[in-house]
Design an enzyme around this catalytic site. Sequence first.
Site, PDB file in Angstrom:
ATOM      1  CG  ASP A  86     -55.307   9.156  36.517  1.00  0.00           C
ATOM      2  OD1 ASP A  86     -55.366   8.274  37.390  1.00  0.00           O
ATOM      3  OD2 ASP A  86     -55.290  10.381  36.784  1.00  0.00           O
ATOM      4  CG  ASP A 108     -62.102   5.242  39.730  1.00  0.00           C
ATOM      5  OD1 ASP A 108     -62.721   4.667  40.642  1.00  0.00           O
ATOM      6  OD2 ASP A 108     -62.096   6.477  39.584  1.00  0.00           O
ATOM      7  CD  GLU A 138     -60.475   6.174  43.720  1.00  0.00           C
ATOM      8  OE1 GLU A 138     -60.010   6.552  42.636  1.00  0.00           O
ATOM      9  OE2 GLU A 138     -61.445   6.694  44.265  1.00  0.00           O
ATOM     10  N   GLY A 185     -59.807  18.077  43.056  1.00  0.00           N
ATOM     11  CA  GLY A 185     -60.447  19.379  42.922  1.00  0.00           C
ATOM     12  C   GLY A 185     -60.352  20.177  44.199  1.00  0.00           C
ATOM     13  N   GLY A 217     -55.175  13.734  44.289  1.00  0.00           N
ATOM     14  CA  GLY A 217     -55.697  14.908  44.989  1.00  0.00           C
ATOM     15  C   GLY A 217     -54.633  15.645  45.789  1.00  0.00           C
ATOM     16  CB  ALA A 218     -50.993  16.004  45.311  1.00  0.00           C
ATOM     17  CG  ASN A 240     -54.938  17.294  36.102  1.00  0.00           C
ATOM     18  OD1 ASN A 240     -54.656  18.065  35.187  1.00  0.00           O
ATOM     19  ND2 ASN A 240     -56.040  16.559  36.104  1.00  0.00           N
TER      20      ASN A 240
HETATM   21 ZN   LIG Z   1     -57.104  10.802  40.652  1.00  0.00          ZN
END
Ligand SMILES: [Zn+2]
Length: 295
Positions: A86, A108, A138, A185, A217-218, A240
């Site tokens: 990731d 990323d 991304e 976050g 970011g769920a 996470n």
């Molecule tokens: Zn992520």
Amino acid sequence: MVAEYPATNRTFQILQAAERGKYAIPAFNCYNADGILGSIWAAEKMNAPAMIEIFPFSMHFHGPEFIKFASEACHNAKVPISLHLDHCTEKEDVYKALELPFDSIMVDASSQDPEENFKFVSEIVQIAKTKNITIEAELGRIQGGEDGVPTVDMEALYTEPEFAAEFISRTGIHYLAPSFGNIHGPYPPGGPMKYWQLDRLAEIKRLSPEAILVLHGAFPIIHDLFQKTVELGVRKVNLNKNLHDKYLEFWKDHVSNTEMTGLQRGGIAAWMEEAIESIKLCGCNGKASDVNSIN
Ligand SMILES: [Zn+2]
């Protein structure tokens, strides 16, 4: 007929099956063996395909042997599970990861300038092809920070659907992580309900119907909203905090009076409970046999 890349790739097989079945796959962010085993056991219990994700932090902290252990654990599971790296932000980490047994890697490069991003990601896709690894990228900026990912201090930059379509066709990436108001976050007041632009997500999918979409970011998970993103084409969901909260809660409550064996057992049990909830939410329970046989 021998199937060719990317059809032979484990992550690709899992996410293509999810695309056909219109459900999502949980990608569990793991930092240690407990997380990896808890995720695998939960998937086996639910007869579900799943993904294990590792941050570059762990690749460095534990070294290549840990990646080999993770890969073997995933590939020897009773259900289809792939290993993913990731948020690989450093170029040298991407090159390093391409030499390790990852099934897929998220590049990323969203903090670079767009033309640089095109060039770098295209090059990585070409190298990955020779290693039977598939690539997630991304676009835009998924704001915020999570463990192992630097916190960015800039205004949210949303993914432009036209640009996403161009990016996918020019680079050949297999999975796209769009930025549509989702952040890593804690959310400001109003949470995902206020910030997620589902219209934007729908437009990204409309212009790139072949794209496999990934949700970052769920957290906090809001069931209805989550289901809508799956309806709009999200097939991989990074998870996470919800798992680690449960795992650490058990440790906090028992650390003063429990042996290591008990802490590990109980910690993994708490993790599994949450992982099972995530699997149900994604709708992939019982779907292991949807995935083509993997060699
Ligand atoms: Zn992520």
